[in-house]
Design an enzyme around this catalytic site. Structure first.
Site, PDB file in Angstrom:
ATOM      1  N   VAL A  10       0.863  -1.170   0.000  1.00  0.00           N
ATOM      2  CA  VAL A  10       0.000   0.000   0.000  1.00  0.00           C
ATOM      3  C   VAL A  10       0.902   1.222   0.000  1.00  0.00           C
ATOM      4  O   VAL A  10       2.029   1.180   0.503  1.00  0.00           O
ATOM      5  CB  VAL A  10      -0.988   0.019   1.196  1.00  0.00           C
ATOM      6  CG1 VAL A  10      -1.996  -1.118   1.069  1.00  0.00           C
ATOM      7  CG2 VAL A  10      -0.275  -0.035   2.519  1.00  0.00           C
ATOM      8  N   SER A  11       0.416   2.308  -0.573  1.00  0.00           N
ATOM      9  CA  SER A  11       1.252   3.493  -0.763  1.00  0.00           C
ATOM     10  C   SER A  11       1.425   4.331   0.486  1.00  0.00           C
ATOM     11  O   SER A  11       2.407   5.041   0.632  1.00  0.00           O
ATOM     12  CB  SER A  11       0.670   4.369  -1.872  1.00  0.00           C
ATOM     13  OG  SER A  11       0.646   3.647  -3.081  1.00  0.00           O
ATOM     14  N   LYS A  12       0.449   4.276   1.382  1.00  0.00           N
ATOM     15  CA  LYS A  12       0.498   5.140   2.555  1.00  0.00           C
ATOM     16  C   LYS A  12       0.653   4.313   3.822  1.00  0.00           C
ATOM     17  O   LYS A  12      -0.075   3.363   4.042  1.00  0.00           O
ATOM     18  CB  LYS A  12      -0.767   5.979   2.643  1.00  0.00           C
ATOM     19  CG  LYS A  12      -0.923   6.921   1.464  1.00  0.00           C
ATOM     20  CD  LYS A  12      -2.151   7.768   1.588  1.00  0.00           C
ATOM     21  CE  LYS A  12      -2.277   8.687   0.378  1.00  0.00           C
ATOM     22  NZ  LYS A  12      -3.486   9.503   0.460  1.00  0.00           N
TER      23      LYS A  12
END
Length: 96
Positions: A10-12
């Site tokens: 996931v990016s965050k």
């Protein structure tokens, strides 16, 4: 026998995104829970310990399973180099 090894990202890392959707898809594809490696970081970051551990765990004849191709590579060049490395190591790639 082929071992399926999964990678999810996931990016965050702030908790606003979770791995659940990717983890569920990988499990449905046959990847055992303990063989799923994860990162919570932007794909642009070089330091992704989950990906490093995943790539280290892969052996000849295994298959790397990812939910989407954009979860794997930082950019097109990184992705092409990574797939080339997998091919040279006789490791398959399955994109769900």
């Amino acid at each position: 026998m082929t071992t399926l090894i999964g990678y999810a990202r996931v990016s965050k890392a702030d908790g606003s995104q979770v791995h659940d959707l990717q983890r569920d898809a990988l499990a449905k594809a046959g990847v055992e829970a303990e063989k799923i490696y994860e990162d919570s970081a932007s794909g642009k970051k070089d330091d992704r310990p989950g990906l490093a551990a995943c790539l280290k765990a892969l052996r000849r004849g295994d298959t790397l399973v990812v939910w989407k191709l954009d979860r794997l590579g930082r950019d097109l060049r990184h992705l092409v180099n990574l797939v080339d490395d997998l091919t040279k190591r006789n490791i398959g790639l399955k994109v769900l």
